[in-house]
Design an enzyme around this catalytic site. Structure first.
Site, PDB file in Angstrom:
ATOM      1  N   ARG A 119       1.807  21.314  -6.104  1.00  0.00           N
ATOM      2  CA  ARG A 119       1.352  21.442  -7.478  1.00  0.00           C
ATOM      3  C   ARG A 119      -0.166  21.460  -7.504  1.00  0.00           C
ATOM      4  NH1 ARG A 119       3.059  17.893 -12.675  1.00  0.00           N
ATOM      5  NH2 ARG A 119       2.445  16.116 -11.453  1.00  0.00           N
ATOM      6  N   ASP A 215       4.429   8.734  -8.158  1.00  0.00           N
ATOM      7  CA  ASP A 215       4.543   9.927  -7.305  1.00  0.00           C
ATOM      8  C   ASP A 215       5.725   9.738  -6.350  1.00  0.00           C
ATOM      9  OD1 ASP A 215       2.370  12.260  -6.002  1.00  0.00           O
ATOM     10  OD2 ASP A 215       4.149  11.622  -4.901  1.00  0.00           O
ATOM     11  N   ASP A 218       4.953  10.177  -2.499  1.00  0.00           N
ATOM     12  CA  ASP A 218       4.208   9.052  -1.932  1.00  0.00           C
ATOM     13  C   ASP A 218       5.089   7.819  -1.797  1.00  0.00           C
ATOM     14  OD1 ASP A 218       1.809  10.290  -1.457  1.00  0.00           O
ATOM     15  OD2 ASP A 218       0.956   9.780  -3.414  1.00  0.00           O
TER      16      ASP A 218
HETATM   17  N1  URA Z   1       5.899  14.467  -9.502  1.00  0.00           N
HETATM   18  C1  URA Z   1       6.018  13.132  -9.246  1.00  0.00           C
HETATM   19  O1  URA Z   1       6.160  12.729  -8.092  1.00  0.00           O
HETATM   20  N2  URA Z   1       5.986  12.282 -10.279  1.00  0.00           N
HETATM   21  C2  URA Z   1       5.843  12.676 -11.561  1.00  0.00           C
HETATM   22  O2  URA Z   1       5.831  11.831 -12.456  1.00  0.00           O
HETATM   23  C3  URA Z   1       5.719  14.072 -11.808  1.00  0.00           C
HETATM   24  C4  URA Z   1       5.756  14.944 -10.760  1.00  0.00           C
END
Ligand code: URA
Length: 224
Positions: A119, A215, A218
């Site tokens: 992204r 995330d 992560d």
């Molecule tokens: N990707 C993620 O890991 N967390 C989010 O809240 C949105 C996209």
């Protein structure tokens, strides 16, 4: 201790057409533990695997069956078994890999494809960098896996690629979805049902799902 009391639990937004919210109490309990910031990497990963497995039951509820002849220790009879070619799990890298293990416990012979998208943090658009799908994916049901359906841009891009490879029976599985992401994917791919363990309130300015779980990549891989 948090410096203020938490807001009451918000009412989940309405479930749009074509979206299945798996609201089973076990799934909801596990999802709440997954959300907690104190949940450590190993437990996070284990719970994501378990929720993937439970949501997968719903994804495959209408999987076609065929009658085959089998031998039990006592006799021969006809019995239902899954019909057609083994399905294909498509992991959207990298967080989709966290859902693969749970799915594979249920459907160990599934084929696996990978779609690499990251992204762009400024535009929030999905940028492709890797694609490997089975050659015969057009003859299989594909389940696209990505834990977080946020803006929907990555989901649309991943489904585009699976369709370009010839697949016509596609389902999408996530842990958490934002209403914006659900609307984007349903508009672009109305033929693709979405299965999720939770529908949250919306996105923050950085495109994270709120209240969310942070995330997912992560937290799954311990990279923060
Ligand atoms: N990707 C993620 O890991 N967390 C989010 O809240 C949105 C996209």
């Amino acid at each position: 201790m948090p410096d203020r009391e938490a807001d009451p639990m918000p009412t989940p937004p309405p479930v749009p057409e074509g979206v299945v919210w798996v609201d089973h109490p076990l799934v909801q309990h596990k999802l709440s533990v997954i959300r907690r910031k104190d949940t450590v990497t190993g437990e996070f990963r284990r719970l994501v695997r378990e929720v993937a497995m439970l949501v997968a039951y719903e994804v495959l509820r209408d999987a076609p069956l065929e009658e085959v002849e089998i031998e039990t220790p006592l006799t021969t009879c006809r019995a239902p078994m899954l019909a057609g070619k083994k399905l294909c799990l498509v992991s959207v890298l990298r967080a989709g890999n966290g859902l693969l293990d749970g799915m594979l416990e249920l459907v160990p012979a599934a084929r696996i494809g990978h779609v690499g998208l990251y992204r762009d943090h400024d535009t929030l658009q999905a940028v492709p960098y890797f694609l490997k799908l089975p050659n015969d994916i057009g003859e299989r049901m594909a389940i696209v896996l990505d834990p977080m359906l946020a803006t929907g841009n990555s989901a649309v891009a991943a489904i585009d690629r699976v369709k370009q490879a010839g697949c016509t029976d596609i389902r999408y599985l996530c842990l958490l979805a934002a209403p914006e992401g659900l609307a984007t994917v349903r508009a672009a791919h109305p033929d693709v049902p979405i299965f999720t363990a939770g529908i949250d309130q919306g996105l923050n300015a950085q495109g994270y799902i709120m209240p969310g779980l942070g995330d997912a990549g992560d937290r799954l891989f311990g990279t923060k």
